[in-house]
Design a protein around this motif. Sequence first.
Motif, PDB file in Angstrom:
ATOM      1  N   LEU A 171      -6.464 -50.530  15.230  1.00 10.51           N
ATOM      2  CA  LEU A 171      -5.305 -49.890  15.845  1.00 10.51           C
ATOM      3  C   LEU A 171      -4.659 -48.900  14.881  1.00 10.51           C
ATOM      4  O   LEU A 171      -4.258 -47.792  15.280  1.00 10.51           O
ATOM      5  N   ASN A 174      -6.960 -45.726  14.605  1.00 11.01           N
ATOM      6  CA  ASN A 174      -6.862 -44.834  15.761  1.00 11.01           C
ATOM      7  C   ASN A 174      -5.526 -44.104  15.797  1.00 11.01           C
ATOM      8  O   ASN A 174      -5.470 -42.944  16.223  1.00 11.01           O
ATOM      9  N   THR A 175      -4.468 -44.762  15.382  1.00  7.74           N
ATOM     10  CA  THR A 175      -3.173 -44.078  15.316  1.00  7.74           C
ATOM     11  C   THR A 175      -3.213 -42.950  14.296  1.00  7.74           C
ATOM     12  O   THR A 175      -2.710 -41.847  14.544  1.00  7.74           O
ATOM     13  N   GLN A 516     -15.062 -48.621  18.958  1.00  5.12           N
ATOM     14  CA  GLN A 516     -14.593 -47.648  17.980  1.00  5.12           C
ATOM     15  C   GLN A 516     -15.634 -46.567  17.733  1.00  5.12           C
ATOM     16  O   GLN A 516     -15.289 -45.396  17.524  1.00  5.12           O
ATOM     17  N   THR A 519     -15.316 -44.058  20.397  1.00  9.89           N
ATOM     18  CA  THR A 519     -14.145 -43.196  20.171  1.00  9.89           C
ATOM     19  C   THR A 519     -14.468 -42.098  19.181  1.00  9.89           C
ATOM     20  O   THR A 519     -14.116 -40.927  19.397  1.00  9.89           O
ATOM     21  N   PRO A 530      -8.878 -41.230  21.355  1.00  9.18           N
ATOM     22  CA  PRO A 530      -8.213 -42.250  20.534  1.00  9.18           C
ATOM     23  C   PRO A 530      -6.992 -42.876  21.200  1.00  9.18           C
ATOM     24  O   PRO A 530      -6.698 -44.052  20.972  1.00  9.18           O
ATOM     25  N   ALA A 531      -6.277 -42.106  22.028  1.00  5.33           N
ATOM     26  CA  ALA A 531      -5.149 -42.696  22.761  1.00  5.33           C
ATOM     27  C   ALA A 531      -5.640 -43.746  23.747  1.00  5.33           C
ATOM     28  O   ALA A 531      -5.007 -44.807  23.911  1.00  5.33           O
ATOM     29  N   GLN A 533      -8.306 -45.520  23.354  1.00  3.10           N
ATOM     30  CA  GLN A 533      -8.716 -46.667  22.535  1.00  3.10           C
ATOM     31  C   GLN A 533      -7.514 -47.494  22.086  1.00  3.10           C
ATOM     32  O   GLN A 533      -7.586 -48.734  22.022  1.00  3.10           O
ATOM     33  N   ILE A 534      -6.400 -46.853  21.784  1.00  5.55           N
ATOM     34  CA  ILE A 534      -5.191 -47.587  21.393  1.00  5.55           C
ATOM     35  C   ILE A 534      -4.703 -48.452  22.546  1.00  5.55           C
ATOM     36  O   ILE A 534      -4.351 -49.631  22.366  1.00  5.55           O
ATOM     37  N   LEU A 538      -4.539 -52.609  22.556  1.00 12.32           N
ATOM     38  CA  LEU A 538      -3.317 -53.353  22.851  1.00 12.32           C
ATOM     39  C   LEU A 538      -3.539 -54.377  23.955  1.00 12.32           C
ATOM     40  O   LEU A 538      -3.121 -55.536  23.858  1.00 12.32           O
TER      41      LEU A 538
END
Length: 719
Positions: A171, A174-175, A516, A519, A530-531, A533-534, A538
């Motif tokens: 997480l 990706n952020t 991942q 991504t 990536p958004a 994937q986030i 979650l």
Amino acid sequence: MPSRTIGRSRGAILSQYYSRTVRLRRRAGRPQLRDVGRSARPSLRLYDLELDPAVLEEDEKRGLLVKELQGLTVAQRDHMLRGMPLSLSEKRCLREESRPPRGKRRAWGHRGLLSCCSQLRDSCILASHNLGLALLSGLQALMPWHYALKRIGGQFGSSVLSYFLFLKTLLAFNTLLLLPLLAFIVGVQAAFPPAPSGSVPAFRGLELLTGGGRFTHTVMYYGYYSNATLNQPCASPRDGGQCTPEAGGLPYNMPLAYLFTVGVAFFITCITLVYSMSHSFGESYRVGSTSGVHAITVFCSWDYKVTQKWATRLQHDNIRTQLKELLAEGQLRQRPRRACGRLRQAAVLGLVWLLCLGTTLACALAVYSFSELVLQQSRVSAERDGVLLALPLVVCLLNLGAPYLFRVLATLERHDSPVLEVYVAICRNLILKMVILGILCYHWLGRRVGTLKDQCWEDFVGQELYRLMVMDFIFTLLDTLLGELVWRLISEKRSQRKGKPEFDIAGNVLELIYGQTLTWLGVLFSPLLPAMQIIKLLFLFYVKKTSLMANCQAPRRPWKASHMSTVFISLLCFPSFLGAAIFLCYAIWQVKPSSICGPFRTLDTMYEAGKVWVRHLEEAGPRVSWLSWIHRYLVESAFPIYLASALLLAVIYLNIQVVKGQRKVICLLKEQLSNEGEDKIFLINKLQRIYERKERSRVGRTEEAVTPPAVFTDDWDAQ
């Protein structure tokens, strides 16, 4: 401290601190006790003379100490009382007795002012300390899933906890990857949208699965981004699709920004991965002795600041799980195996590995054959939504079914170590997923680019990766419900006792690495991946945590996952990130971009955007010629790459040598400690022998002095 009061009476302690207060009074220039009249001195007339003289002496010293404490300021008095090795009740009594009477407080005007200032200062210090503690606890509460991770670690052990810690690490990655993409690509293009090339389809809802339709005309995909220096929107493109900027606009070269932002984001991710791997390696492979770890865990693990009931229960479970893991690790080291058993185990391992590799090869052939079938179908007729979802559906079915077959085959191996069992399962699943992804990359860049000459093939690749990610998430949820919930219900119905399944660490970790990798493969073609994937991570955390608490049990064979985080980060770095970087480098340097969409539509390769920018810099004037020099000698030249690689290898070698040196120093220090212990034992034995020899000689001399000589006795008898 108690050690300061060993062998000392309370009277000696009071006498010592009375002397200290006298010295403090001398520094302050106050009159000493001997200058005061006799009437003010403590008298023994009020005491009974028949009492114990030791008690009377102690009371006299106590009275003297109280009078000296009354002459000090409040801060000095509190500091002195705080340092006394007495009980809290005695300190409270001394504080109450040393307070000045109310009638004399008015005479001490300046002292009262000082005491008020000192009290205000102490109150401010205490308030700031409490505020710092409150902020610290608030920061810990703001940490994502702080209490949930503690609960998982205490109830299921470090092996299951390593999965959720790895999810949290992904997480963060990706952020970090999404922020530059939002700032320099997505946000800028959303602020300066290009002119629509045609009618925009309405949103139907099926785009959430296919990724096409309305999403194609948004910042979600590569084809939406313009190929010009962004200004006010131009009315009509010129020169084969090149949009000419107006004067006075924003000088923001979108092709160059797109290429450099993706490159810088990948470089930051690479640096973060390498740092995380080295830090995790240093934490998990730390040199230390494990001889006394059981005693340390039993006697030194409890946190006495914990007061709440749920926190004490959580800490109790955590310590109990740690002891189970340590005991299981010690038992595994004490299990020797005979030669016949080793040969039988090697034969079974070879057979199982052949079956697993055969299954992987069959899955790879199935994916390749089905991709060719889909490619032929697309040449005959236009692809519909069902055809678009066919290949991701087959890939996800194989990724879901093959690991279950691997688990069935792994029951034949019967590994003694559960750690080895998890590592073998991770290796098999990793080979399966990497082979399938390699075939898909060949299908996209080797086959699809040729068939989509008049279309935007970058959008198609981005949509394929989006569909794979969505289908993988759906199949993960179904596997969680069917594989854990239904299995728990069936096992509870068949048996009287509750037989819950164990949490599959290898399969779930490989699912995270697979997602991942998708991504990273799709960042160039879908900057908002990536958004997605986030959001997926979650949802996965809460779904997996709920299923773990309700449907799973702790491992029947507990084991300590001391190196699992390092292994997960290493697998994420080398097969996953390295493969994605090679895929994107090939797409940037070798594959021709689409001529109808995207920021590189007029170029032969995406990399030529940098060359075009350098030519513009050379034409601009000598003031910016240094930028072209940097691009020519530091970007295009291969020497800086070799130099950076050599420096990286040198740093790695130096770190390895430092670790080896630290290990050697630690071994030498351990040997020195053992030698010093032996020296102490030798000296103690020698001193004891000397003492015994002296004692024997002293006893002998005493006996000789007491017993008369025999000669004088015989002479006396003869007379």
